[in-house]
Enzyme design. Structure first.
Site, PDB file in Angstrom:
ATOM      1  N   LYS A  13      -3.363  -0.531  -4.470  1.00 45.77           N
ATOM      2  CA  LYS A  13      -3.656   0.881  -4.769  1.00 45.77           C
ATOM      3  C   LYS A  13      -2.704   1.431  -5.836  1.00 45.77           C
ATOM      4  CE  LYS A  13      -2.947   2.629  -0.626  1.00 45.77           C
ATOM      5  NZ  LYS A  13      -2.564   1.471   0.176  1.00 45.77           N
ATOM      6  N   ARG A  88      -4.735   9.439   4.436  1.00 45.55           N
ATOM      7  CA  ARG A  88      -4.673   8.240   5.269  1.00 45.55           C
ATOM      8  C   ARG A  88      -5.240   8.498   6.656  1.00 45.55           C
ATOM      9  NH1 ARG A  88      -0.001   5.732   2.458  1.00 45.55           N
ATOM     10  NH2 ARG A  88       0.277   3.608   3.168  1.00 45.55           N
ATOM     11  N   ARG A 122       5.767  -9.031  -2.522  1.00 44.20           N
ATOM     12  CA  ARG A 122       5.837  -7.765  -3.241  1.00 44.20           C
ATOM     13  C   ARG A 122       7.290  -7.342  -3.476  1.00 44.20           C
ATOM     14  NH1 ARG A 122       2.327  -2.514  -1.763  1.00 44.20           N
ATOM     15  NH2 ARG A 122       3.611  -2.296   0.089  1.00 44.20           N
ATOM     16  N   ARG A 155      10.591  -4.161  -0.217  1.00 45.76           N
ATOM     17  CA  ARG A 155      10.590  -2.874   0.473  1.00 45.76           C
ATOM     18  C   ARG A 155      10.956  -3.069   1.934  1.00 45.76           C
ATOM     19  NH1 ARG A 155       5.233   0.551  -0.753  1.00 45.76           N
ATOM     20  NH2 ARG A 155       5.299   0.761   1.487  1.00 45.76           N
ATOM     21  N   ARG A 166       1.534  -1.880  10.145  1.00 41.39           N
ATOM     22  CA  ARG A 166       0.887  -1.013   9.141  1.00 41.39           C
ATOM     23  C   ARG A 166      -0.589  -1.366   8.991  1.00 41.39           C
ATOM     24  NH1 ARG A 166       4.325  -1.766   4.064  1.00 41.39           N
ATOM     25  NH2 ARG A 166       3.181  -0.024   3.210  1.00 41.39           N
TER      26      ARG A 166
END
Ligand code: AMP
Length: 211
Positions: A13, A88, A122, A155, A166
């Site tokens: 995203k 969300r 990531r 992260r 998540r």
């Protein structure tokens, strides 16, 4: 153009939102980035949200709704914006409809298995929050941000356990938002591809924007 980007954490995203926003000359509004900046600055909001974010839970609706309402009212948002990571939940989507007229909601669809692979690789710039992937979208120099030269890091909420949490929350809370936009006739769906450029091509086609 006022756009919403939907998708699981790690679906791409943020990356696609940035490319669309650059192409259209409008800002990206990422609630995740706004919240992380608030935490780094140690503001009152930052202190409130720390424990939610660390464990991968959603921050309370009222808090993010106020944050976005205030942000879209700023002068650089007059021509439009790309919302990344908001709404969300259904209450967030309904609140957004009460203060903004969204032109389209673009969903980037990626399987849970692929999401888990992506999250492990990531990396995020600790200075400007640009995102990279060690295999799919590496920086020119390992560990260094192409844009600002800042150091890259994993992260805090990209650890395997938090990612699973998540993803669970995404299916429970955020997937109904897709249905909401489908019923509004605003939903566009694109399947996320292995290669970033292939996804971008599909995204731009779906939105009717030339590359
Ligand atoms: P993101 O960078 O979009 O993956 O967001 C990171 C974290 O910020 C999420 O796991 C949540 O804890 C929080 N967050 C970001 N956007 C929202 C939102 N719209 N509603 C609630 N929590 C959010």
């Amino acid at each position: 153009m006022k756009l919403v980007i939907l998708g699981a954490p790690g679906a791409g995203k943020g990356t696609q939102a940035g490319l669309i926003a650059d192409r259209l000359g409008i800002p990206t509004i990422s609630t995740g980035n706004l919240l992380r900046a608030a935490m780094q600055q140690g503001t009152q909001i930052g202190q409130k949200v720390h424990s939610y974010m660390e464990s991968g839970k959603l921050v309370p609706d009222e808090l993010v709704i106020d944050l976005v309402r205030e942000r879209v009212g700023q002068s650089d948002c007059q021509k439009g914006y790309v919302l990344d990571g908001f709404p969300r939940t259904l209450p967030q989507a309904k609140a957004l409809s009460s203060f903004a007229q969204i032109d389209a909601a673009l969903s980037i669809e990626v399987s849970d298995e692929e999401i888990e692979r992506r999250m492990e690789g990531r990396r995020i710039c600790t200075k400007c929050q640009a995102t990279y992937h060690v295999e799919d979208n590496p920086p020119k120099v390992a560990g260094v941000c192409d844009r600002c030269g800042g150091p890259l890091a994993l992260r805090e909420d990209d650890s395997r356990e938090v990612v699973e949490n998540r993803l669970h929350i995404y299916h429970e809370e955020t997937e109904p938002v897709k249905e909401y936009y489908r019923q509004e006739g605003l939903l566009l769906a694109v399947r996320g591809q292995k290669k970033l450029a292939d996804t971008t091509k599909l995204v731009f086609e779906a939105l009717g924007i030339s590359l």
